[in-house]
Design a protein around this motif. Structure first.
Motif, PDB file in Angstrom:
ATOM      1  N   ASP A  52       0.825  -1.209   0.000  1.00 46.09           N
ATOM      2  CA  ASP A  52       0.000   0.000   0.000  1.00 46.09           C
ATOM      3  C   ASP A  52       0.861   1.261   0.000  1.00 46.09           C
ATOM      4  N   ILE A  53       1.935   1.240   0.774  1.00 46.90           N
ATOM      5  CA  ILE A  53       2.842   2.403   0.828  1.00 46.90           C
ATOM      6  C   ILE A  53       3.504   2.615  -0.532  1.00 46.90           C
ATOM      7  N   ILE A  54       3.931   1.519  -1.166  1.00 42.19           N
ATOM      8  CA  ILE A  54       4.556   1.630  -2.488  1.00 42.19           C
ATOM      9  C   ILE A  54       3.566   2.196  -3.505  1.00 42.19           C
ATOM     10  N   CYS A  55       2.316   1.661  -3.496  1.00 46.12           N
ATOM     11  CA  CYS A  55       1.296   2.160  -4.426  1.00 46.12           C
ATOM     12  C   CYS A  55       1.010   3.636  -4.197  1.00 46.12           C
ATOM     13  N   HIS A  56       0.943   4.037  -2.939  1.00 47.16           N
ATOM     14  CA  HIS A  56       0.676   5.443  -2.631  1.00 47.16           C
ATOM     15  C   HIS A  56       1.804   6.328  -3.156  1.00 47.16           C
ATOM     16  N   ALA A  57       3.043   5.860  -3.010  1.00 53.21           N
ATOM     17  CA  ALA A  57       4.178   6.640  -3.499  1.00 53.21           C
ATOM     18  C   ALA A  57       4.159   6.735  -5.020  1.00 53.21           C
ATOM     19  N   ILE A  58       3.820   5.620  -5.698  1.00 50.86           N
ATOM     20  CA  ILE A  58       3.761   5.628  -7.161  1.00 50.86           C
ATOM     21  C   ILE A  58       2.661   6.554  -7.646  1.00 50.86           C
ATOM     22  N   ASN A  59       1.514   6.515  -6.953  1.00 46.29           N
ATOM     23  CA  ASN A  59       0.427   7.419  -7.324  1.00 46.29           C
ATOM     24  C   ASN A  59       0.853   8.870  -7.193  1.00 46.29           C
ATOM     25  N   GLY A  60       1.646   9.150  -6.145  1.00 40.65           N
ATOM     26  CA  GLY A  60       2.147  10.506  -5.978  1.00 40.65           C
ATOM     27  C   GLY A  60       3.089  10.908  -7.095  1.00 40.65           C
ATOM     28  N   LEU A  61       3.942   9.977  -7.527  1.00 41.12           N
ATOM     29  CA  LEU A  61       4.847  10.256  -8.641  1.00 41.12           C
ATOM     30  C   LEU A  61       4.055  10.518  -9.917  1.00 41.12           C
ATOM     31  N   ASN A  62       3.055   9.670 -10.174  1.00 41.52           N
ATOM     32  CA  ASN A  62       2.257   9.834 -11.384  1.00 41.52           C
ATOM     33  C   ASN A  62       1.482  11.136 -11.377  1.00 41.52           C
ATOM     34  N   ALA A  63       0.998  11.503 -10.184  1.00 42.10           N
ATOM     35  CA  ALA A  63       0.209  12.742 -10.079  1.00 42.10           C
ATOM     36  C   ALA A  63       1.058  13.967 -10.361  1.00 42.10           C
ATOM     37  N   SER A  64       2.358  13.893  -9.995  1.00 41.53           N
ATOM     38  CA  SER A  64       3.211  15.069 -10.154  1.00 41.53           C
ATOM     39  C   SER A  64       3.913  15.114 -11.507  1.00 41.53           C
ATOM     40  N   SER A  65       3.837  14.007 -12.266  1.00 41.73           N
ATOM     41  CA  SER A  65       4.604  13.950 -13.508  1.00 41.73           C
ATOM     42  C   SER A  65       3.785  14.290 -14.745  1.00 41.73           C
ATOM     43  N   GLY A  66       2.509  14.539 -14.596  1.00 43.28           N
ATOM     44  CA  GLY A  66       1.688  14.835 -15.763  1.00 43.28           C
ATOM     45  C   GLY A  66       0.259  15.132 -15.377  1.00 43.28           C
ATOM     46  N   PRO A  67      -0.611  15.280 -16.364  1.00 38.79           N
ATOM     47  CA  PRO A  67      -2.016  15.565 -16.090  1.00 38.79           C
ATOM     48  C   PRO A  67      -2.675  14.409 -15.356  1.00 38.79           C
ATOM     49  N   PRO A  68      -3.697  14.680 -14.549  1.00 41.76           N
ATOM     50  CA  PRO A  68      -4.383  13.592 -13.838  1.00 41.76           C
ATOM     51  C   PRO A  68      -5.074  12.650 -14.817  1.00 41.76           C
ATOM     52  N   VAL A  69      -5.032  11.365 -14.498  1.00 42.12           N
ATOM     53  CA  VAL A  69      -5.624  10.326 -15.340  1.00 42.12           C
ATOM     54  C   VAL A  69      -6.587   9.504 -14.493  1.00 42.12           C
ATOM     55  N   ILE A  70      -7.765   9.215 -15.048  1.00 44.86           N
ATOM     56  CA  ILE A  70      -8.738   8.342 -14.399  1.00 44.86           C
ATOM     57  C   ILE A  70      -8.943   7.129 -15.295  1.00 44.86           C
ATOM     58  N   THR A  71      -8.658   5.949 -14.755  1.00 45.93           N
ATOM     59  CA  THR A  71      -8.822   4.714 -15.506  1.00 45.93           C
ATOM     60  C   THR A  71     -10.082   4.002 -15.024  1.00 45.93           C
ATOM     61  N   CYS A  72     -10.964   3.677 -15.964  1.00 45.45           N
ATOM     62  CA  CYS A  72     -12.256   3.065 -15.642  1.00 45.45           C
ATOM     63  C   CYS A  72     -12.413   1.750 -16.400  1.00 45.45           C
ATOM     64  N   SER A  73     -13.167   0.827 -15.816  1.00 42.06           N
ATOM     65  CA  SER A  73     -13.432  -0.438 -16.483  1.00 42.06           C
ATOM     66  C   SER A  73     -14.914  -0.774 -16.399  1.00 42.06           C
ATOM     67  N   GLY A  74     -15.372  -1.626 -17.328  1.00 41.57           N
ATOM     68  CA  GLY A  74     -16.761  -2.059 -17.351  1.00 41.57           C
ATOM     69  C   GLY A  74     -17.022  -2.900 -18.578  1.00 41.57           C
ATOM     70  N   THR A  75     -18.264  -3.298 -18.762  1.00 39.23           N
ATOM     71  CA  THR A  75     -18.631  -4.033 -19.962  1.00 39.23           C
ATOM     72  C   THR A  75     -18.638  -3.096 -21.163  1.00 39.23           C
ATOM     73  N   LEU A  76     -18.739  -3.664 -22.346  1.00 42.12           N
ATOM     74  CA  LEU A  76     -18.744  -2.854 -23.567  1.00 42.12           C
ATOM     75  C   LEU A  76     -19.874  -1.832 -23.550  1.00 42.12           C
ATOM     76  N   ALA A  77     -21.080  -2.291 -23.197  1.00 42.59           N
ATOM     77  CA  ALA A  77     -22.222  -1.376 -23.187  1.00 42.59           C
ATOM     78  C   ALA A  77     -22.093  -0.338 -22.078  1.00 42.59           C
ATOM     79  N   ALA A  78     -21.616  -0.749 -20.912  1.00 39.70           N
ATOM     80  CA  ALA A  78     -21.489   0.180 -19.791  1.00 39.70           C
ATOM     81  C   ALA A  78     -20.534   1.321 -20.121  1.00 39.70           C
ATOM     82  N   ILE A  79     -19.409   0.982 -20.733  1.00 39.13           N
ATOM     83  CA  ILE A  79     -18.423   2.017 -21.060  1.00 39.13           C
ATOM     84  C   ILE A  79     -18.916   2.900 -22.202  1.00 39.13           C
TER      85      ILE A  79
END
Length: 325
Positions: free
Chosen positions: A81-108
């Motif tokens: 969890d600590i590693i993931c939190h640190a990576i998220n912080g790196l990603n947040a500071s290195s570029g525009p915010p990104v939201i990744t979503c998943s679902g079925t074909l129709a849902a998306i």
């Protein structure tokens, strides 16, 4: 002597151990990580050999954590969890915010994409990654996925964050042009002479679907009628394809309220009459634990929930006309 960091087992083996401990099954761990059961078993044996400790009690049809395994699980989960939190912080500071979503074909394609378009009209700096599949039920478990549109809370682990969205409501819809040419269709009985578009049974057996089907026969039965003998003019396991055919005026399709609402609002489809089939099973927005602290993710969640509340209020006000979903 204390174990030095340079001699620690691989991070991958710790990740495999955490998933196996969560499921208490090497097979289910392999399914989640997209590897074989044998690969998970080999990683765990290697980890136990490196640590000089037994982590699982292997029984005939099950696993149990040993006291050493329970102790290690707590440390591994906290560390990852600590590693993931640190990576998220790196990603947040290195570029525009990104939201990744998943679902079925129709849902998306039919439900989420309209929300994404409206949200980005206000927050053009936010980027989206949309992962859609009717066959891959593991998309929602990918580490990079922030939000998943899912059906049924039984598909989640205890403690995961879920937002209830709405129940399942189905109603016949068609294009205004088709209604003008072939209508009127004042009631359920009148649909016996309509060109019906039908979801193929393959759709309902897909890995990411997996719930009891709703067919034209289901809808007619719910409205007190025997299914009229008919041969659908088009059958497909791809629901967006059927919706596209309905928009082009090729026939009448069963419209899942959450999937056709934007098309009804735009006037591309219309509700024939007020005879919804409501099923007491719900849809949810699942939030990845690692994404709970991302402000842009929470902002999008709030945007979706607010718009859903507004549309429900609008639907209630327009229900008397029978032309709102």
């Amino acid at each position: 002597m204390s174990l030095k960091r340079r001699y620690l087992p691989s991070l991958g083996s710790f990740a495999a151990f955490e998933v196996a401990a969560k499921h208490l099954s090497f097979t289910l761990a392999g399914n989640e990580l997209n590897v074989t059961q044998a690969a998970i078993s080999q990683q765990i044996r290697g980890l136990e050999k490196s640590l000089g400790a037994t982590l699982f009690v292997r029984k005939h049809n099950s696993l149990e954590l040993t006291s050493n395994g329970q102790q290690l699980l707590s440390a591994v989960s906290d560390g990852l969890d600590i590693i993931c939190h640190a990576i998220n912080g790196l990603n947040a500071s290195s570029g525009p915010p990104v939201i990744t979503c998943s679902g079925t074909l129709a849902a998306i394609a039919c439900w989420l994409k309209p929300f994404v378009d409206r949200f980005r009209s206000e927050r053009s700096d936010v980027r989206f990654v949309l992962l859609a599949s009717d066959e891959d039920d593991t998309l929602r478990n990918f580490d990079e996925v922030d939000l998943s549109f899912i059906f049924g809370n039984e598909r989640c682990e205890v403690g995961e964050c879920l937002y209830y969205l709405f129940p399942e409501v189905v109603q016949p819809v068609c294009s205004p042009a088709y209604l003008e040419r072939h209508g009127p269709f004042p009631d359920a009985q009148s649909l016996g002479r309509a060109d019906l578009l039908e979801l193929h049974r393959k759709h309902w057996t897909a890995e990411a679907i997996g719930w009891h089907p709703i067919t034209w026969a289901s809808w007619f039965h719910a409205n007190g009628l025997d299914m009229p003998h008919f041969s659908p003019i088009m059958t497909s396991n791809n629901y967006p394809l059927l919706l596209n055919a309905a928009v082009k005026g090729e026939g009448v399709v069963l419209g899942w309220r959450h999937l056709v609402r934007s098309l009804v609002d735009e006037g591309a489809l219309c509700v024939l009459f007020d005879a919804p089939l409501r099923v007491d099973r719900g849809y949810y927005l699942k939030v990845n634990r690692a994404s709970l602290d991302k402000p842009h993710v929470q902002e999008f969640i709030d945007f979706v929930l607010m718009n859903l509340a507004d549309s429900e209020q609008h639907r209630s006000h327009g229900a008397a006309t029978g032309q709102t979903l």
